[in-house]
Design a protein around this motif. Structure first.
Motif, PDB file in Angstrom:
ATOM      1  N   SER A  94       0.849  -1.199   0.000  1.00 46.18           N
ATOM      2  CA  SER A  94       0.000   0.000   0.000  1.00 46.18           C
ATOM      3  C   SER A  94       0.880   1.243   0.000  1.00 46.18           C
ATOM      4  O   SER A  94       1.811   1.343   0.808  1.00 46.18           O
ATOM      5  CB  SER A  94      -0.914   0.014   1.228  1.00 46.18           C
ATOM      6  N   ASP A 144      -2.035  -0.780  -3.556  1.00 47.71           N
ATOM      7  CA  ASP A 144      -3.170   0.054  -3.175  1.00 47.71           C
ATOM      8  C   ASP A 144      -2.745   1.514  -3.246  1.00 47.71           C
ATOM      9  O   ASP A 144      -1.728   1.905  -2.659  1.00 47.71           O
ATOM     10  CB  ASP A 144      -3.615  -0.286  -1.749  1.00 47.71           C
ATOM     11  N   ARG A 145      -3.531   2.318  -3.944  1.00 53.90           N
ATOM     12  CA  ARG A 145      -3.162   3.717  -4.165  1.00 53.90           C
ATOM     13  C   ARG A 145      -4.228   4.680  -3.629  1.00 53.90           C
ATOM     14  O   ARG A 145      -4.291   5.833  -4.070  1.00 53.90           O
ATOM     15  CB  ARG A 145      -2.936   3.972  -5.660  1.00 53.90           C
ATOM     16  N   THR A 146      -5.049   4.221  -2.725  1.00 56.14           N
ATOM     17  CA  THR A 146      -6.091   5.099  -2.186  1.00 56.14           C
ATOM     18  C   THR A 146      -5.462   6.175  -1.297  1.00 56.14           C
ATOM     19  O   THR A 146      -4.294   6.108  -0.919  1.00 56.14           O
ATOM     20  CB  THR A 146      -7.119   4.296  -1.381  1.00 56.14           C
ATOM     21  N   ASN A 162      -3.871   2.707   7.329  1.00 59.34           N
ATOM     22  CA  ASN A 162      -3.335   2.596   5.972  1.00 59.34           C
ATOM     23  C   ASN A 162      -2.640   1.258   5.741  1.00 59.34           C
ATOM     24  O   ASN A 162      -2.237   0.950   4.611  1.00 59.34           O
ATOM     25  CB  ASN A 162      -2.347   3.730   5.707  1.00 59.34           C
ATOM     26  N   PRO A 191      -6.417  -1.443   3.475  1.00 59.76           N
ATOM     27  CA  PRO A 191      -6.308  -2.084   2.160  1.00 59.76           C
ATOM     28  C   PRO A 191      -6.434  -3.603   2.213  1.00 59.76           C
ATOM     29  O   PRO A 191      -6.869  -4.218   1.233  1.00 59.76           O
ATOM     30  CB  PRO A 191      -4.911  -1.662   1.685  1.00 59.76           C
ATOM     31  N   ARG A 247     -10.083  -4.071   2.157  1.00 60.16           N
ATOM     32  CA  ARG A 247     -10.658  -3.462   0.960  1.00 60.16           C
ATOM     33  C   ARG A 247     -10.488  -4.366  -0.261  1.00 60.16           C
ATOM     34  O   ARG A 247     -11.362  -4.450  -1.122  1.00 60.16           O
ATOM     35  CB  ARG A 247      -9.999  -2.105   0.704  1.00 60.16           C
ATOM     36  N   HIS A 248      -9.374  -5.044  -0.355  1.00 58.71           N
ATOM     37  CA  HIS A 248      -9.072  -5.863  -1.531  1.00 58.71           C
ATOM     38  C   HIS A 248      -9.160  -7.361  -1.243  1.00 58.71           C
ATOM     39  O   HIS A 248      -8.678  -8.171  -2.027  1.00 58.71           O
ATOM     40  CB  HIS A 248      -7.681  -5.514  -2.054  1.00 58.71           C
TER      41      HIS A 248
END
Length: 432
Positions: free
Chosen positions: A368, A398-400, A410, A414, A417-418
């Motif tokens: 991430s 992950d680039r959020t 952080n 992710p 999320r994924h």
């Protein structure tokens, strides 16, 4: 049906499976929390063997003589939160630490009775992320309570935050074998982020599970995030340790491939307590390392260390969260910086580094961009090292947006999320 359409349909199926897995999980966890808040420790309908409100009942870690790694030593039924249509068994088995010494370890075998759509039903060798190094933080125990809060004495919170991933895999029809990670028999401390020992224990857990119903021919996938990602990575790099356990593919998320950089990165964050876990895992490695570290810590540092290693990861935020560690050392420098200057400790850091050999199977490696626990730069470096050595590495980053506050969000955000995408990738590989 074209390839893109088939992929969309497949991902929708994985998302549906994950959703179906989380409904009973949320129900069980919520009911357990309410029962504890209401002062009821156990419902009358639970079977008498499921003493899952008590701490783990296996014996303390011991040295083993004359038993091969992977030997099954004992089993006990366990209750798995949200584990409907699953037979769950805690197990104790023999493994080997990084120095070649045979010791006991614990873990669990979760036998899924859900339908598997494909060829031979696979098993996922699951290396958990950091839960805490006290015995009651072990995943094979915490998965039976989901979440529990102790207010007597220091606040302690047991939270089994790997359950969403595990229940999703079980609902997809895959068996799961996990390790709690071994402990040093002399001190009782977990061999925390001792990646060679963790990788060995994961492979030996698969060996042991074959004595209690896991088919020897089941294709093996591997999964690990954070501490677990590094354990899986080391198991893949040292593929000759357990040649009869031949993985097909692996998902490796945010592995702390260079532990010294991680310790410097998290110092002063909400998860500062993991430095205490790392110190415990280092001190049991050798008497020389123990002498170096104990000579460097102040009484304040020792107090934080003692408090952190006796409670679980969520609880360490109350003892060490957002506190810098410069006051922990006589030199007045952050603990990570000091440890890197200690010669025996620095050599141990090198022994735990990943990247010396490429995995022999396809790997989904991910990190991430704004990870506030494991710096993404070292995960990218590991990607390049594995690829340069011929590894088949699928990279995902992950680039959020970054969540401020150095809370660890952080790092863990992710992961969840994924989760559907990464479980789907592993399923695809295991169906080939």
């Amino acid at each position: 049906m074209n390839g893109r359409r088939a992929t969309r349909v497949h991902r929708a199926g994985v998302r549906s499976t994950v959703a179906r897995a989380w409904v009973p999980l949320a129900h069980d966890v919520g009911r357990g929390v309410l029962r504890r808040l209401g002062g009821r420790g156990r419902s009358p309908e639970r079977p008498t063997f499921a003493e899952w409100d008590a701490e783990p009942s296996f014996s303390d870690a011991t040295w083993v003589i004359g038993q091969k790694p992977g030997t099954l030593l004992g089993t006990a039924p366990m209750r798995l939160m949200g584990g409907h249509r699953v037979t769950a068994t805690r197990m104790e088995y023999v493994t080997t630490d990084a120095r070649g010494r045979t010791i006991t370890a614990t873990g669990a075998y979760l036998h899924s009775h859900h339908q598997w759509r494909g060829g031979a039903r696979p098993v996922v060798a699951f290396a958990p992320s950091t839960q805490g190094v006290a015995p009651h933080c072990d995943p094979s125990y915490s998965m039976s309570v989901g979440m529990a809060v102790t207010l007597r004495g220091p606040v302690d919170i047991v939270a089994s935050y790997e359950l969403p991933a595990i229940t999703a895999m079980l609902a997809a029809g895959m068996h799961v074998v996990l390790t709690d990670y071994p402990r040093d028999p002399d001190f009782g401390w977990q061999l925390y982020c001792d990646h060679p020992s963790g990788g060995n224990a994961l492979l030996d857990a698969v060996r042991a599970a074959r004595h209690i119903g896991l088919p020897a021919a089941a294709p093996v996938g591997m999964w690990g995030f954070s501490q677990g990602g590094a354990a899986v990575g080391m198991a893949l790099e040292r593929g000759d340790y357990a040649p009869e356990v031949t993985p097909v593919a692996a998902v490796v998320g945010a592995p702390p491939s260079r532990l010294d950089e991680v310790l410097a990165h998290v110092d002063g964050s909400l998860v500062t307590g993991v430095l205490s876990y790392a110190v415990a895992g280092l001190m049991v490695a050798s008497a020389d390392i123990r002498a170096e570290i104990l000579g460097a810590l102040t009484p304040d540092g020792l107090d934080h260390f003692t408090a952190d290693i006796s409670t679980c990861a969520v609880s360490s935020v109350f003892t060490s969260g957002w506190r810098g560690t410069a006051r922990w050392t006589h030199a007045g420098v952050p603990l990570g910086e000091l440890l890197d200057d200690l010669p025996h400790v620095a050599a141990e850091f090198d022994a735990r580094a990943l990247g010396s050999r490429a995995p022999g199977v396809p790997v989904l490696l991910w990190g991430s961009r704004h990870d506030d626990v494991v710096p993404v730069a070292q995960v990218r470096d590991l990607r390049d090292e594995w690829r340069d050595r011929g590894g088949d590495v699928t990279w995902f980053e992950d680039r959020t947006f970054r969540i401020p506050g150095r809370t660890g969000a952080n790092h863990f955000g992710p992961y969840y999320r994924h989760l559907t995408h990464h479980v789907g990738w592993l399923i695809d590989e295991l169906r080939r």
